[in-house]
Write a protein that holds these residues in place. Sequence first.
Motif, mmCIF file in Angstrom:
data_model
loop_
_atom_site.group_PDB
_atom_site.id
_atom_site.type_symbol
_atom_site.label_atom_id
_atom_site.label_comp_id
_atom_site.label_asym_id
_atom_site.label_seq_id
_atom_site.Cartn_x
_atom_site.Cartn_y
_atom_site.Cartn_z
ATOM 1 N N GLY A 40 0.945 -1.382 -0.109
ATOM 2 C CA GLY A 40 0.080 -0.002 -0.041
ATOM 3 C C GLY A 40 0.811 1.160 -0.012
ATOM 4 N N GLN A 41 1.950 1.386 0.825
ATOM 5 C CA GLN A 41 2.849 2.483 0.837
ATOM 6 C C GLN A 41 3.489 2.619 -0.601
ATOM 7 N N ALA A 42 3.818 1.577 -1.188
ATOM 8 C CA ALA A 42 4.426 1.509 -2.531
ATOM 9 C C ALA A 42 3.471 2.383 -3.529
ATOM 10 N N MET A 43 2.167 1.905 -3.540
ATOM 11 C CA MET A 43 1.032 2.537 -4.277
ATOM 12 C C MET A 43 1.075 4.020 -3.879
ATOM 13 N N ILE A 44 1.128 4.427 -2.922
ATOM 14 C CA ILE A 44 1.289 5.691 -2.389
ATOM 15 C C ILE A 44 2.337 6.609 -3.310
ATOM 16 N N CYS A 45 3.780 5.843 -2.991
ATOM 17 C CA CYS A 45 4.695 6.517 -3.571
ATOM 18 C C CYS A 45 4.610 6.577 -4.933
ATOM 19 N N LEU A 46 3.988 5.585 -5.851
ATOM 20 C CA LEU A 46 3.737 5.774 -7.175
ATOM 21 C C LEU A 46 2.891 6.945 -7.420
ATOM 22 N N HIS A 47 2.084 7.234 -6.796
ATOM 23 C CA HIS A 47 0.876 8.210 -6.850
ATOM 24 C C HIS A 47 1.964 9.800 -6.637
ATOM 25 N N ASP A 50 7.341 9.300 -5.945
ATOM 26 C CA ASP A 50 8.674 8.735 -5.002
ATOM 27 C C ASP A 50 8.988 7.333 -5.581
ATOM 28 N N VAL A 51 9.410 7.194 -6.839
ATOM 29 C CA VAL A 51 9.893 6.053 -7.555
ATOM 30 C C VAL A 51 10.612 4.934 -6.853
ATOM 31 N N ASP A 52 11.751 5.651 -6.155
ATOM 32 C CA ASP A 52 12.562 5.103 -5.560
ATOM 33 C C ASP A 52 12.482 4.197 -4.076
ATOM 34 N N LYS A 53 11.462 5.205 -3.317
ATOM 35 C CA LYS A 53 10.941 4.680 -2.117
ATOM 36 C C LYS A 53 9.944 3.749 -2.565
ATOM 37 N N GLY A 54 9.254 3.893 -3.433
ATOM 38 C CA GLY A 54 8.141 2.709 -3.966
ATOM 39 C C GLY A 54 8.842 1.449 -4.404
ATOM 40 N N LEU A 55 9.786 1.437 -4.749
ATOM 41 C CA LEU A 55 10.544 0.303 -5.258
ATOM 42 C C LEU A 55 11.112 -0.368 -3.965
ATOM 43 N N GLU A 56 11.585 0.338 -3.055
ATOM 44 C CA GLU A 56 12.082 -0.017 -1.808
ATOM 45 C C GLU A 56 11.021 -0.888 -1.234
ATOM 46 N N TYR A 57 9.769 -0.368 -0.913
ATOM 47 C CA TYR A 57 8.717 -0.900 -0.459
ATOM 48 C C TYR A 57 8.276 -2.052 -1.052
ATOM 49 N N SER A 77 3.155 -7.448 -5.968
ATOM 50 C CA SER A 77 4.238 -6.815 -5.486
ATOM 51 C C SER A 77 5.167 -6.725 -6.906
ATOM 52 N N GLU A 78 5.171 -7.810 -7.774
ATOM 53 C CA GLU A 78 5.969 -7.481 -8.931
ATOM 54 C C GLU A 78 5.266 -6.678 -9.939
ATOM 55 N N THR A 79 3.837 -6.770 -9.939
ATOM 56 C CA THR A 79 3.167 -5.911 -10.861
ATOM 57 C C THR A 79 3.300 -4.304 -10.352
ATOM 58 N N VAL A 80 3.295 -3.945 -9.140
ATOM 59 C CA VAL A 80 3.434 -2.662 -8.552
ATOM 60 C C VAL A 80 4.779 -2.223 -8.928
ATOM 61 N N GLU A 81 5.787 -3.342 -8.786
ATOM 62 C CA GLU A 81 7.176 -2.909 -9.104
ATOM 63 C C GLU A 81 7.248 -2.364 -10.508
ATOM 64 N N ILE A 82 6.647 -3.206 -11.407
ATOM 65 C CA ILE A 82 6.685 -2.813 -13.036
ATOM 66 C C ILE A 82 6.115 -1.577 -13.298
ATOM 67 N N ILE A 83 4.757 -1.286 -12.561
ATOM 68 C CA ILE A 83 4.127 0.035 -12.637
ATOM 69 C C ILE A 83 5.076 1.314 -12.298
ATOM 70 N N LEU A 84 5.840 0.735 -11.485
ATOM 71 C CA LEU A 84 6.840 2.055 -10.716
ATOM 72 C C LEU A 84 7.889 2.203 -12.014
ATOM 73 N N LEU A 85 8.470 1.113 -12.584
ATOM 74 C CA LEU A 85 9.360 0.914 -13.460
ATOM 75 C C LEU A 85 8.860 1.790 -14.864
#
Length: 135
Positions: A40-47, A50-57, A77-85
């Motif tokens: 969930g925190q990674a998705m906040i970072c996406l929006h 903050d890509v780096d922090k999102g990838l960390e999460y 989590s892999e899907t969110v990682e790809i969306i961030l990338l």
Amino acid sequence: MGEIYRKLQRFNEAQYCFDRLEKITLTRNLPGWVAHSYLGQAMICLHIGDVDKGLEYTRKAKDIYKKINQMWGKINSETVEIILLLKCNYNDDYVLEKLNNIRNEAQFMNYSYNVITVNKLIENKNYDSFHLLFL
């Protein structure tokens, strides 16, 4: 509640909910829910961009999901990682390969929502409709 606040773009409230979820579930030794809080925190970072922090999460979440053998979490989590990338225009060949791997795993698990999501990402890289469905 965190995911609802996130979808409403009330990111401070969403962050508060995911932080609380993390703290409570850490003390109760509920690793799957700890990982959900990271996702969930990674998705906040996406929006908020903050890509780096999102990838960390996402990596923290994925490590937990793998450890407890939870495929839903691993796939998401892999899907969110790809969306961030995708947000930072990462290498298209790598992203496409990862998306195909995610789709294959989702198909194997009969996770139709994830298959549809990955197909949308492959077709037009649109992630606006992606939801975390652990509520």
